[in-house]
Design an enzyme around this catalytic site. Structure first.
Site, short mmCIF file in Angstrom:
data_model
loop_
_atom_site.label_atom_id
_atom_site.label_comp_id
_atom_site.label_asym_id
_atom_site.label_seq_id
_atom_site.Cartn_x
_atom_site.Cartn_y
_atom_site.Cartn_z
N GLU A 51 38.39 40.36 29.22
CA GLU A 51 38.89 40.97 27.98
C GLU A 51 37.90 41.99 27.43
OE1 GLU A 51 40.09 37.65 25.52
OE2 GLU A 51 41.85 37.28 26.82
N GLU A 62 44.85 38.68 37.96
CA GLU A 62 45.50 39.19 39.17
C GLU A 62 44.97 40.58 39.51
OE1 GLU A 62 46.88 37.84 36.50
OE2 GLU A 62 48.72 36.76 36.96
N1 THU Z 1 46.36 36.78 31.63
C1 THU Z 1 46.05 36.90 32.94
O1 THU Z 1 44.88 37.15 33.30
N2 THU Z 1 47.03 36.74 33.85
C2 THU Z 1 48.30 36.38 33.56
O2 THU Z 1 49.12 36.26 34.46
C3 THU Z 1 48.69 36.12 32.18
C4 THU Z 1 47.70 36.54 31.16
C5 THU Z 1 45.28 36.93 30.64
C6 THU Z 1 45.32 38.22 29.87
C7 THU Z 1 44.54 37.83 28.61
O3 THU Z 1 43.16 37.98 28.87
C8 THU Z 1 44.85 36.36 28.45
O4 THU Z 1 45.35 35.90 29.70
C9 THU Z 1 45.86 36.06 27.37
O5 THU Z 1 47.02 36.80 27.55
#
Ligand code: THU
Length: 138
Positions: A51, A62
């Protein structure tokens, strides 16, 4: 839901995704995600969400795993596993379904796991039906 992987491959994917999840940088959502890709060579590439204080600049797990695969010199996702916490299935977001679409066959398994293990398996086509991909540009 659809077909599942070879048990040894699935265990390798789960372990790699879980290790990556433990290193996620998610101080804003506090939602840690890991992803691991198995390629036809048998190699596994992992990623975690990263993030950013400028929220839209955050990257999904992913996307990190796909970046590692490309940097490793491979371009085909045989299977991918995503792991997240909580009770709900952590299926790839819409953007990541399209990212996976670039490098996977429509019948490629997408495994969804929780901390305790595998929860569900879908094909890419189930998660992204009637999709647009590289062959549309040929
Ligand atoms: N997130 C992922 O890394 N992959 C997903 O398939 C769903 C969401 C992350 C993005 C963000 O950092 C956190 O999960 C909350 O949405």
């Amino acid at each position: 839901m659809s077909k599942s992987a070879d048990p040894a491959a699935l265990a390798g994917l789960f372990d790699a995704a879980k290790a990556a999840q433990s290193r996620a940088y998610a101080p804003y959502s506090r939602f840690h995600v890991g992803a691991a890709i198995l390629t036809p060579s048998g190699a596994i590439y992992a990623g975690c969400n990263v993030e950013n204080a400028a929220y839209p600049q955050g990257a999904c797990a992913e996307a990190g795993a796909i970046g590692a695969m490309i940097a490793g010199g491979e371009r085909l996702i045989a299977e991918i596993l995503v792991i997240g916490d909580g009770d709900a299935l952590v299926t790839p977001c819409g953007g990541c379904r399209q990212r996976i679409r670039e490098f996977a066959a429509l019948d490629a398994p997408i495994h969804i796991a929780g901390p305790e293990g595998l929860r569900a398996t879908f094909t890419l086509d189930e998660l992204l039906p009637h999709s647009f991909g590289p062959e549309h540009l040929k």
